[in-house]
Enzyme design. Structure first.
Site, PDB file in Angstrom:
ATOM      1  N   ASP A 134     -66.473   0.077  93.242  1.00 24.30           N
ATOM      2  CA  ASP A 134     -65.734   0.643  92.122  1.00 24.30           C
ATOM      3  C   ASP A 134     -65.019  -0.446  91.334  1.00 24.30           C
ATOM      4  OD1 ASP A 134     -64.647   3.188  90.867  1.00 24.30           O
ATOM      5  OD2 ASP A 134     -62.779   2.169  91.382  1.00 24.30           O
ATOM      6  N   GLU A 180     -70.299  -0.367  89.764  1.00 22.81           N
ATOM      7  CA  GLU A 180     -69.732   0.463  88.719  1.00 22.81           C
ATOM      8  C   GLU A 180     -69.104  -0.483  87.704  1.00 22.81           C
ATOM      9  OE1 GLU A 180     -66.373   3.574  87.353  1.00 22.81           O
ATOM     10  OE2 GLU A 180     -66.012   1.748  88.460  1.00 22.81           O
TER      11      GLU A 180
END
Length: 556
Positions: free
Chosen positions: A199, A242
């Site tokens: 992330d 991401e």
């Protein structure tokens, strides 16, 4: 196979949202384990699990308070292990979110850091006596944050955060932080996890005079992490980035095949919606002209919706205004720079358009990700605040609580959908499972068709340029296989003439019905498509006619 992810169909699921086995109103690993057969039968190859760690849940688990545990509502590490073993027994792989950029302000590292300047954990975070450093870095959550710095009254300093103020950024200039996060990865990989969706990776490093994104030092850290995973766990684990950036800025995250295996193609997603609303293929074909080639072992990840808002960061201001006009008529549907809606409501529950977008998801270059519930056309609830409206309980049946939990309705982590169109009594797995023409069974059919050819996950793409701008047509090629996809982006029937002279003599076999179409000749190939209709053609060499002896029609 080390590059299994190229052929895989992914399924994104939040543990708390899928199935509640112990009846406390929150989904858990025991419940997810019970439903693995459903996921396998959908045709999925790999599950992507949203944050499962202990957390105050101020950001739905992306504010991690302990990297080594399981949130008590979801079970224990032993329950996770049982889930992993059951998934692997069914041939399913599992990747999990790993938030690399920051922790919760409740994490013991941060609590120790703020309490004592001499603590070894002080340098795990980024501190400053002034909030004027790194002023070129943009604020990501514009609706809630006014600065990337927040004052801590205990530490008597400002701390840096690129996201919410309760999520202090880790300091990757400190070797101890890198070592600590590598140990976190080892802990879960040792338990059989097949990889991580990492992330917020563009923001790991801060430098004065830059926007603090995509810096060379960040890429050096990520290559180091990849090297450790490859060296210690072999070539079958996967790292998914991401990085919500333009394709040319995402390209370095693949490195020379030595950084991430996969990365999301964020700018494609809003342009799929734009193309279908404008009834024009240009937004879709144009973004591919700006998509650079990636190393052979790497792969893009495609998606229509996920657990966040439909992000409009990677569009122009004019395109963003158009998307708001087309898809967010109610101001409550907007969040940050995006739209907090699920797939079916975005498309007004239009089955033709939903299936058309699924067609594109499954046939454009990359590995597709299906967001839980979109396979049955679940609705949303924009009144729940933040992004909770697209994270409601999975709708299994028309029983109480949509068959998700036996708890009292008031105990559910979020209420089930009850609006007139998408209510769980009408939209649920049990009802659609019995109906051959349901969205669920159509999705299964499309996924199965994709898996019959490696061309979709591995092949090249060539866009055709018919005069009818409402028709999107492209050829996918891999080795000896060739597939032609033709899609009508319009709500009206459309004719199209395709220049297929290079494939003269080939026979198009429609893959969803196994139907032979006329042989391709030198002249333009004519097709008629209904509203939002599409074809997947496998181009097959002309089969020689069997020798006939003149007695085949005679009675015996």
């Amino acid at each position: 196979m080390s590059d299994w992810y190229k052929d895989a169909v992914f399924y994104e699921v939040h543990v708390k949202a899928f199935y509640d086995a112990d009846g406390n109103g929150v989904g858990d690993f025991a419940g997810l384990t019970e439903k693995l057969d459903y996921i396998r039968d959908l045709g999925v190859d790999c599950l992507w699990i949203l944050p499962m760690y202990p957390s105050p849940l101020k950001d739905d688990g992306y504010d991690i308070a302990d990297f080594y545990g399981i949130h008590p509502s979801y079970g224990m590490v032993a329950d996770f292990q049982k889930f992993m073993d059951a998934a692997h027994d069914r041939g399913l792989r599992v990747i999990a979110d790993l938030v690399m950029n920051h922790t919760s302000d409740q994490h013991p590292w941060f609590q120790a850091a703020r309490a004592d300047r001499a603590s070894p954990y002080r340098d795990y975070y980024v501190w400053s006596d002034t909030d004027q450093r790194y002023r070129d870095a943009r604020i990501i959550f514009t609706d809630t944050e006014k600065s990337n710095w927040s004052w801590d009254p205990v530490a008597q300093q400002y701390y840096w955060h690129r996201f919410f103020s309760h999520q202090p950024d880790l300091n990757y200039d400190n070797p101890a932080v890198k070592a600590a996060m590598l140990d976190v990865m080892r802990f879960w990989l040792d338990r059989g996890l097949d990889g991580f969706r990492c992330d917020a990776v563009p923001y790991l490093i801060e430098r004065e005079g830059t926007n603090g994104e995509n810096l060379p030092e960040t890429h050096a850290i990520l290559r180091e992490f990849r090297a450790v995973v490859e060296r210690e766990y072999g070539g079958s684990r996967v790292l998914l980035a991401e990085a919500n950036q333009w394709p040319e800025d995402v390209r370095p995250y693949f490195g020379d095949g030595d950084e991430f295996h996969m990365a999301f193609h964020f700018p494609l997603m809003p342009r799929l919606y734009m193309g279908i609303r404008r009834e024009d293929r240009l937004p879709i074909t144009d973004i591919f002209t700006h998509t650079p080639a990636i190393p052979p072992a790497c792969q893009w990840c495609l998606f229509l919706r996920n657990h966040d808002e439909l992000t409009l960061e990677m569009v122009t201001n004019e395109e963003r205004d158009y998307m708001y006009f087309a898809y967010a008529t109610d101001p409550q549907m907007k969040l940050n720079l995006g739209i907090r809606r699920r797939l079916a409501p975005l498309l007004d529950n239009d089955r033709r358009r939903i299936e058309l977008l699924n067609c594109l998801l499954l046939t454009l270059p990359g590995s597709p990700i299906i967001y839980y519930g979109d396979e049955i056309g679940m609705g949303d609830n924009v009144h729940l605040g933040d992004r909770n409206g697209v994270r409601t309980p999975m709708q299994w049946s028309d029983d109480r609580n949509a068959g998700f939990s036996t708890a009292e309705p008031t105990q559910l982590y979020l209420p089930v959908i009850t609006d007139p169109v998408y209510n769980y009594q009408a939209v649920n797995v049990a009802a659609q499972d019995k109906l051959p023409s349901s969205l669920l069974n159509t999705t299964r059919k499309l996924v199965a068709a994709r898996k019959r050819s490696a061309v979709f996950g591995r092949g090249t793409i060539e866009f055709l340029r018919p005069r009818n701008q409402s028709v999107l047509a492209y050829l996918r090629r891999w080795r000896e296989d060739a597939v032609l996809v033709v899609a009508n982006l319009s709500s009206r029937p459309q004719p199209v003439e395709l220049d297929l002279a290079a494939h003269e003599g080939m026979v198009p076999i429609e893959m969803l019905g196994d139907t032979r179409f006329p042989v391709i000749g030198r002249e333009p190939y004519f097709l008629a498509l209904g509203p939002h209709d599409f074809y997947w053609f496998r181009l097959q060499g002309r089969v020689a006619r069997p020798v006939r002896y003149g007695i085949e029609e005679s009675a015996i």
